[in-house]
Design an enzyme around this catalytic site. Structure first.
Site, mmCIF file in Angstrom:
data_model
loop_
_atom_site.group_PDB
_atom_site.id
_atom_site.type_symbol
_atom_site.label_atom_id
_atom_site.label_comp_id
_atom_site.label_asym_id
_atom_site.label_seq_id
_atom_site.Cartn_x
_atom_site.Cartn_y
_atom_site.Cartn_z
ATOM 1 N N THR A 23 39.059 26.407 38.614
ATOM 2 C CA THR A 23 39.695 27.306 37.637
ATOM 3 C C THR A 23 41.102 27.670 38.084
ATOM 4 O O THR A 23 42.012 27.817 37.290
ATOM 5 C CB THR A 23 38.861 28.604 37.489
ATOM 6 O OG1 THR A 23 37.503 28.283 37.264
ATOM 7 C CG2 THR A 23 39.359 29.465 36.342
ATOM 8 N N SER A 118 43.050 34.041 45.905
ATOM 9 C CA SER A 118 43.007 35.208 45.022
ATOM 10 C C SER A 118 42.214 36.368 45.621
ATOM 11 O O SER A 118 42.553 36.864 46.672
ATOM 12 C CB SER A 118 42.455 34.775 43.669
ATOM 13 O OG SER A 118 42.533 35.839 42.765
ATOM 14 N N HIS A 119 41.132 36.733 44.945
ATOM 15 C CA HIS A 119 40.372 37.922 45.328
ATOM 16 C C HIS A 119 39.276 37.606 46.341
ATOM 17 O O HIS A 119 38.537 38.495 46.729
ATOM 18 C CB HIS A 119 39.754 38.521 44.071
ATOM 19 C CG HIS A 119 39.041 37.467 43.270
ATOM 20 N ND1 HIS A 119 39.722 36.544 42.508
ATOM 21 C CD2 HIS A 119 37.748 37.157 43.169
ATOM 22 C CE1 HIS A 119 38.860 35.716 41.952
ATOM 23 N NE2 HIS A 119 37.649 36.065 42.341
ATOM 24 N N ASP A 283 44.765 42.631 43.302
ATOM 25 C CA ASP A 283 43.896 41.789 44.135
ATOM 26 C C ASP A 283 44.680 41.066 45.233
ATOM 27 O O ASP A 283 45.858 41.341 45.465
ATOM 28 C CB ASP A 283 43.141 40.773 43.270
ATOM 29 C CG ASP A 283 44.040 39.671 42.754
ATOM 30 O OD1 ASP A 283 45.229 39.959 42.510
ATOM 31 O OD2 ASP A 283 43.578 38.524 42.619
ATOM 32 N N ASP A 285 46.187 38.218 45.656
ATOM 33 C CA ASP A 285 47.482 37.586 45.383
ATOM 34 C C ASP A 285 48.278 38.296 44.297
ATOM 35 O O ASP A 285 49.309 37.781 43.846
ATOM 36 C CB ASP A 285 47.292 36.108 45.020
ATOM 37 C CG ASP A 285 46.480 35.931 43.754
ATOM 38 O OD1 ASP A 285 45.634 36.797 43.466
ATOM 39 O OD2 ASP A 285 46.687 34.928 43.046
ATOM 40 N N ASP A 287 47.680 39.114 41.076
ATOM 41 C CA ASP A 287 47.693 38.825 39.641
ATOM 42 C C ASP A 287 46.668 39.650 38.863
ATOM 43 O O ASP A 287 46.759 39.749 37.643
ATOM 44 C CB ASP A 287 47.559 37.325 39.349
ATOM 45 C CG ASP A 287 46.329 36.708 39.955
ATOM 46 O OD1 ASP A 287 45.572 37.424 40.651
ATOM 47 O OD2 ASP A 287 46.115 35.496 39.744
ATOM 48 N N ARG A 288 45.701 40.247 39.559
ATOM 49 C CA ARG A 288 44.710 41.064 38.848
ATOM 50 C C ARG A 288 45.061 42.546 38.912
ATOM 51 O O ARG A 288 45.843 42.964 39.768
ATOM 52 C CB ARG A 288 43.328 40.890 39.478
ATOM 53 C CG ARG A 288 42.788 39.513 39.321
ATOM 54 C CD ARG A 288 41.349 39.449 39.822
ATOM 55 N NE ARG A 288 40.817 38.127 39.509
ATOM 56 C CZ ARG A 288 39.540 37.821 39.487
ATOM 57 N NH1 ARG A 288 38.640 38.739 39.797
ATOM 58 N NH2 ARG A 288 39.150 36.598 39.167
ATOM 59 N N LYS A 382 49.031 35.769 35.172
ATOM 60 C CA LYS A 382 48.698 37.160 34.933
ATOM 61 C C LYS A 382 49.366 37.990 36.013
ATOM 62 O O LYS A 382 49.757 37.453 37.053
ATOM 63 C CB LYS A 382 47.192 37.372 34.903
ATOM 64 C CG LYS A 382 46.454 36.960 36.157
ATOM 65 C CD LYS A 382 44.957 37.021 35.906
ATOM 66 C CE LYS A 382 44.201 36.508 37.115
ATOM 67 N NZ LYS A 382 43.286 35.431 36.802
HETATM 68 C C1 G1P Z 1 37.464 33.740 37.483
HETATM 69 C C2 G1P Z 1 37.595 34.559 36.217
HETATM 70 C C3 G1P Z 1 38.686 33.996 35.347
HETATM 71 C C4 G1P Z 1 39.991 33.929 36.132
HETATM 72 C C5 G1P Z 1 39.784 33.170 37.436
HETATM 73 C C6 G1P Z 1 41.012 33.203 38.320
HETATM 74 O O1 G1P Z 1 37.125 32.412 37.170
HETATM 75 O O2 G1P Z 1 36.371 34.606 35.509
HETATM 76 O O3 G1P Z 1 38.830 34.785 34.203
HETATM 77 O O4 G1P Z 1 40.991 33.299 35.393
HETATM 78 O O5 G1P Z 1 38.697 33.743 38.163
HETATM 79 O O6 G1P Z 1 41.363 34.512 38.671
HETATM 80 P P1 G1P Z 1 35.615 31.864 37.253
HETATM 81 O O7 G1P Z 1 35.118 32.135 38.648
HETATM 82 O O8 G1P Z 1 34.817 32.677 36.258
HETATM 83 O O9 G1P Z 1 35.694 30.420 36.896
HETATM 84 ZN ZN ZN Z 2 44.245 36.679 41.952
#
Ligand code: G1P
Ligand code: ZN
Length: 549
Positions: A23, A118-119, A283, A285, A287-288, A382
């Site tokens: 993703t 990311s997170h 978060d 990085d 973006d959240r 984001k």
């Molecule tokens: C998750 C979130 C999605 C976001 C992505 C990256 O992906 O659900 O909305 O864009 O992290 O931050 P997922 O683990 O559901 O594929």
């Molecule tokens: Zn992030």
């Protein structure tokens, strides 16, 4: 410089089979990235997927997690060996994801490499990640990530410059081999951009007014320096407004995901005694975002709806916007606002990359996801700090509390009760089995009754991009009921351990007298139906979700 005198090594390697970006880039455990050649192979695959490296400029930066500095060194040396003209690097290897997107656009580079998971937790036992963004500043679309994956599978060697480690902490321009390296301040470009979007004077007046207090939790991740510079230094919030503002390689052992579970320090402050008026977190990085009022949680789905409803208060959007976009599992609160305001609302698959085309084409200006992500066309990612500034700008203009603003919104548009239940680290086979069984039943679902609800339609979401007509299939199973409630099942594309099943629940309440319930209570019947339909408990052996947001 005479490139023949440079010590460029061509190192033989064998391809890894698991370098398909998910993703949000290639995300693996640090241990995976530490396998000999693992990172180098992926970076070379990125370079090989570019249409030649000569003369190209890329931005590099990351969220400061463990392995960031090491990876930066490797990328710089490989970039120099592959003939890139220039790298623009955030000082110390630090750039939030939104800042990287901003720098790519501002300096008109050919793209950028962002180092982040990311997170996900960091540290030697945590995760690491590499994302490639294209020249519009946004995440590489699927055709690019698939090309990188294809290159990764055929890789025989990579190129790297043999040289001592490079100084990445001093601002200025130096040569690395034949390549230019420009080290820039991590915050400056980004700050200038957000100052051009929002009414900073109005926000400054709110904060300096004396009766408004806020708290920002950077979770020991990348937004610490951005928070200090923008909220404290520029907007006049007192020192101490930013908590956990120092970037730590393991994020202080925490899970830098701004939600009610992981941002518990902030939650305690905002739901505690003498709570401030406004609280926010970002978060790993940057973006959240999570938005809180005093004793009040704003769901991300409501947040994007509220931004849409209030966009005229923001200088950059005061003349109106063309449209808003949300990911499919995000609640349809924004759709209701868009319909009333006469603007378009787009429904895309999960992942920010699907918004890029809509923004480039000027179809959607504001975008949001239920996963604590919102942003706009000032960049192509984001943006946590932007979202927080948006809220501050609304608060400064309306001079009402967060709770009052949200409750008035529900009265006007209805409340879309919403919750996401995550079942993490489920055995992968069991999770896929569950999805296959659901899929097999879709055709017979229409018209079926569950409790007080009747299925309107059920499908596996498929999306055709309105700009380039590309099709993304199997993006999540949706079961819609005739009363506008619905549930969505999908598997995470970002997890690194086992499979994560995400169950998204939503139901609409138009009656203001019934809008004050706890979401879990309001959604109880739907939660039970979800288990009946999916047999989740029986198939996975789990009796409750690991995380509820
Ligand atoms: C998750 C979130 C999605 C976001 C992505 C990256 O992906 O659900 O909305 O864009 O992290 O931050 P997922 O683990 O559901 O594929
Ligand atoms: Zn992030």
């Amino acid at each position: 410089m005479n490139t023949e005198t440079l010590d460029i090594q061509t190192v033989s390697t064998t391809p890894f089979t698991d370098q398909r970006p998910g993703t949000s880039g290639l995300r693996k455990s640090v241990v995976d990235f530490q396998k000999p050649h693992y990172l180098e192979n992926f970076i070379q695959a990125i370079f090989n997927s570019l249409d030649g490296c000569a003369g190209k400029t890329l931005v590099v930066g990351g969220d400061g997690r463990y392995y960031n500095r090491h990876a930066v060194q490797i990328i710089l040396k490989m970039a120099a060996a592959n003939g890139l003209a220039k790298i623009i690097l955030g000082q110390g290897g630090i750039l939030s994801t939104p800042a990287a997107s901003c720098v790519i656009r501002k300096h008109k580079t050919d793209g950028g490499i962002i180092l982040s998971a990311s997170h996900n937790p960091g540290g030697p036992k945590g995760d690491f990640g590499v994302k490639f963004n294209i020249s519009n500043g946004g995440p590489a679309p699927e055709k690019v990530t698939e090309a990188i994956f294809a290159r990764s599978k055929e890789l025989q060697s990579y190129k790297i410059l043999s040289c001592p480690d490079i100084d990445i902490d001093t601002i200025g321009t130096v040569q690395v081999g034949a390549m230019q390296l420009q080290v820039i301040d991590s915050v400056d470009d980004y700050q200038q951009l957000v100052e051009s979007v929002f009414d900073f004077d109005q926000i400054y007046a709110l904060i300096k007014g004396g009766s408004f207090r806020m708290c920002f939790d950077a979770m020991h991740a990348v937004t610490g320096p951005y928070g200090h510079a923008i909220f404290e230094k520029r907007l006049g919030a007192p020192a101490g407004t930013v908590i956990a503002g120092k970037i730590l390689e393991d994020f202080g052992g925490g899970h830098p995901d701004p939600n009610l579970t992981y941002a518990h320090d902030l939650v305690e402050i905002l739901f505690g005694k003498d709570a401030p008026d406004f609280g926010a977190a970002s978060d790993g990085d940057g973006d959240r975002n999570m938005i809180l009022g005093r004793n009040f949680f704003v769901t991300p789905s409501d947040s994007i709806a509220l931004m849409t409803a209030n966009h005229k208060l923001i200088p950059a959007y005061s003349k109106g916007i063309a449209g808003v976009a949300r990911s499919m599992p995000t609640s349809r609160a924004a759709d209701r606002v868009a319909a009333k305001m006469g603007i378009k609302c787009y429904e895309t698959p999960t992942g920010w990359k699907f918004f890029g085309n809509l923004m480039d084409a000027g179809l959607a200006n504001l975008c949001g996801e239920e996963s604590f992500g919102s942003g706009a066309d000032h960049i192509r990612e984001k943006d946590g700090v932007w979202s927080i500034l948006f809220w501050l700008n609304i608060l400064a203009a309306r001079k009402e509390s967060v709770a009052d603003i949200v409750k008035k919104h529900w009265q006007e548009y209805g409340r879309n009760y919403y919750s996401r239940h995550d079942y993490e680290e489920v055995d992968s086979e069991k999770a896929h089995d569950l999805m296959e069984k659901l899929d097999a039943n879709l055709a017979s679902m229409k018209g079926k009754k569950f409790g007080s609800r009747t299925v309107d339609f059920a499908d596996d979401f498929s999306y055709t991009d309105p700009v380039d007509q590309s099709v993304a299939k199997n993006q999540g199973i949706r079961i819609h009921f005739t009363d506008e409630s619905r549930m969505v099942f999908r598997l995470s594309g970002t997890g690194t351990r086992g499979a994560t099943i995400r169950l998204y629940l939503e139901s609409l309440e138009l009656d203001a007298a019934k809008q004050g319930l706890d979401a879990q209570v309001a959604l109880k019947e739907l939660i039970d139906i979800a288990d009946e339909v999916s047999q989740l408990k029986a198939l996975t052996g789990r009796d409750k979700p690991t995380v509820i947001t």
